[in-house]
Design a protein around this motif. Structure first.
Motif: not given
Length: 82
Positions: A53-68
């Motif tokens: 619940g502490d992890i913002d899904e949108k931010t996580l997806r954006r950061e992972v996509l940026d890494g990819m």
């Protein structure tokens, strides 16, 4: 071109493409798998302190996509340099 969480996704057959980097496509399935792997890594690293619940899904997806995208750029540069 980004897709996920309100951004554009391009459909290629049955595979939605969330980003294209110098002709290399990143599909939604690839992104979903990497996000899931990142969640598992966070769970392992944080142990009992992990709270999904502490992890913002949108931010996580954006950061992972940026890494990819960065990874795809490195692969492309490496391929061009030989």
């Amino acid at each position: 071109m980004l897709g996920q969480d309100g951004n554009r996704a391009i459909e290629v057959g049955a595979e939605p493409v969330v980003a294209t980097v110098n002709g290399m496509e990143i599909t939604r399935r690839d992104l979903d798998q990497r996000v899931q792997r990142t969640r598992m890594q966070l769970r392992e690293q944080l142990g009992a302190a992990y709270d999904a619940g502490d992890i913002d899904e949108k931010t996580l997806r954006r950061e992972v996509l940026d890494g990819m995208v960065r990874e795809a750029l490195l692969v492309d540069a490496s391929n061009r340099l030989g």
